[in-house]
Design an enzyme around this catalytic site. Structure first.
Site, short mmCIF file in Angstrom:
data_model
loop_
_atom_site.label_atom_id
_atom_site.label_comp_id
_atom_site.label_asym_id
_atom_site.label_seq_id
_atom_site.Cartn_x
_atom_site.Cartn_y
_atom_site.Cartn_z
N SER A 90 -6.32 -1.90 -0.93
CA SER A 90 -5.68 -2.02 0.37
C SER A 90 -6.59 -2.66 1.41
CB SER A 90 -5.27 -0.63 0.86
OG SER A 90 -4.79 -0.67 2.19
N TYR A 113 -2.55 -6.80 4.69
CA TYR A 113 -1.68 -6.58 5.85
C TYR A 113 -1.94 -7.77 6.77
CZ TYR A 113 -0.59 -1.73 4.62
OH TYR A 113 -0.13 -0.59 4.00
N THR A 139 1.81 -7.65 1.81
CA THR A 139 2.79 -6.62 2.18
C THR A 139 3.61 -7.10 3.37
OG1 THR A 139 1.40 -4.82 1.35
CG2 THR A 139 3.07 -4.25 2.99
N LYS A 204 5.01 -8.07 -1.60
CA LYS A 204 5.31 -6.64 -1.77
C LYS A 204 6.11 -6.13 -0.58
CE LYS A 204 2.92 -2.16 -2.19
NZ LYS A 204 3.36 -1.54 -0.91
#
Length: 329
Positions: A90, A113, A139, A204
């Protein structure tokens, strides 16, 4: 784990309907076994984006794994490598992508992100490529923070730093950090990530067939059907529910990964039979890390693979491709 940290990991958005529905959807479909095919023993081996893995189960990106164990994402990477599968890291990891890259020799993806500042995005993407990450997981369902009421009740603030994003004034405040995320993500965002990284881009957070097609037309190398584990838009359908329509639209142009709600080998089997190529594991791996570090992660993956092997044998599916030809009722 402390109550605040556990609430952050285990909780969903709003009334947590989508969180529960992710599990309930799997229970509404049953496997129609074939018992006279003469097939066996089973072979779980699979591959995605040119990476061979021991089973069709990979580790999803999950933030702040230092909440679970002192080894944080390094432990998760070691557990994934010991199970011969892929770990996705992440953006909001406890450890930096460079630290995690050196923790194991197993294959890794970097989850992005997208930030409002393209300079920050370029820096993250270039660091990920330099560190040896083999794909970018973009994402797209986090342009706003989900209504995480457990965090509000617990007055939860991250007690740990973020290894990849350090900004003055944010510290460990995930909500302050989220305020820096891009508010507008569209096909051009996918093109940007692909061009800047030079790596395959997995998109995603897809729940609609039209978004899947937009992503593919923008150059996505894979689609990840995900509702963020029920942590973003409460009241949205389970990923398992929307999977067949997305698989029909994608029509095998690119691989499909499904996450959210996977807890058993039976769930993996059903997801593959319903249109997925690979399944992503989230909270279960996080809990394994909390209970036993890298060995805990490995034990969770071993259990799922053991269950999947049993289901395949009993359902008459020798390979992953056989699973995809199995009927659900």
């Amino acid at each position: 784990m402390p109550e605040g940290g556990f609430g952050y990991i285990a909780g969903g958005a709003g009334d947590e309907w989508t969180l529960r529905e992710n599990r309930a959807a799997f229970e509404r479909k049953q496997i129609m076994p074939r018992v006279l095919t003469g097939k066996g023993p089973v072979d779980l081996s699979s591959q995605i984006l040119g990476i061979s893995i021991s089973s069709p189960v990979v580790i999803c990106p999950m933030g702040g794994q230092g909440l679970a164990h002192a080894t944080a994402e390094a432990g998760m990477a070691m557990g994934a490598a010991a199970s011969n599968t892929i770990m996705a890291l992440s953006t909001v990891s406890t450890l930096s992508m460079e630290q995690v890259a050196t923790a194991s020799s197993g294959p890794k993806w970097f989850q992005l992100y997208l930030q409002a500042d393209d300079g920050v995005n370029r820096d993250l993407l270039r660091r990920a490529k330099a560190a040896g990450y083999r794909a970018i997981v973009l994402t797209v369902d986090s342009t706003a923070t989900g209504n995480r009421e457990a965090d509000a009740r617990n007055n939860f603030v991250f007690p740990l730093p973020f290894g990849n994003l350090v900004r003055k004034g944010t510290g460990g405040d995930i909500h302050a950090l989220n305020a820096k995320f891009a508010l507008n993500i569209n096909p051009r965002s996918i093109e940007f990530v692909r061009n800047e990284s030079g790596l395959p881009v997995i998109v995603k957070g897809i729940s609609h067939p039209d978004d899947a097609l937009l992503a593919i037309n923008a150059g996505a190398a894979a689609i990840q059907v995900s509702n963020h584990g029920g942590r973003q838009l409460d009241g949205s359908p389970a990923t398992f529910t929307v999977l067949p329509a997305i698989a029909k639209a994608v029509d095998r142009k690119v691989p499909i990964i499904l996450d959210s709600g996977v807890r058993r080998g039976q769930d993996v089997f059903k997801a593959l039979a319903f249109g997925a190529d690979v399944v992503g594991l989230g909270r279960a791996a996080y809990y394994g890390l909390a209970l036993g570090g890298w060995k805990g992660v490995r034990s969770v993956l071993e259990l799922l693979n053991k269950e999947l092997s049993m289901v395949m044998q009993l359902a008459g599916a020798q390979t992953v491709e056989d699973i995809k030809r199995t009927a659900l009722v």
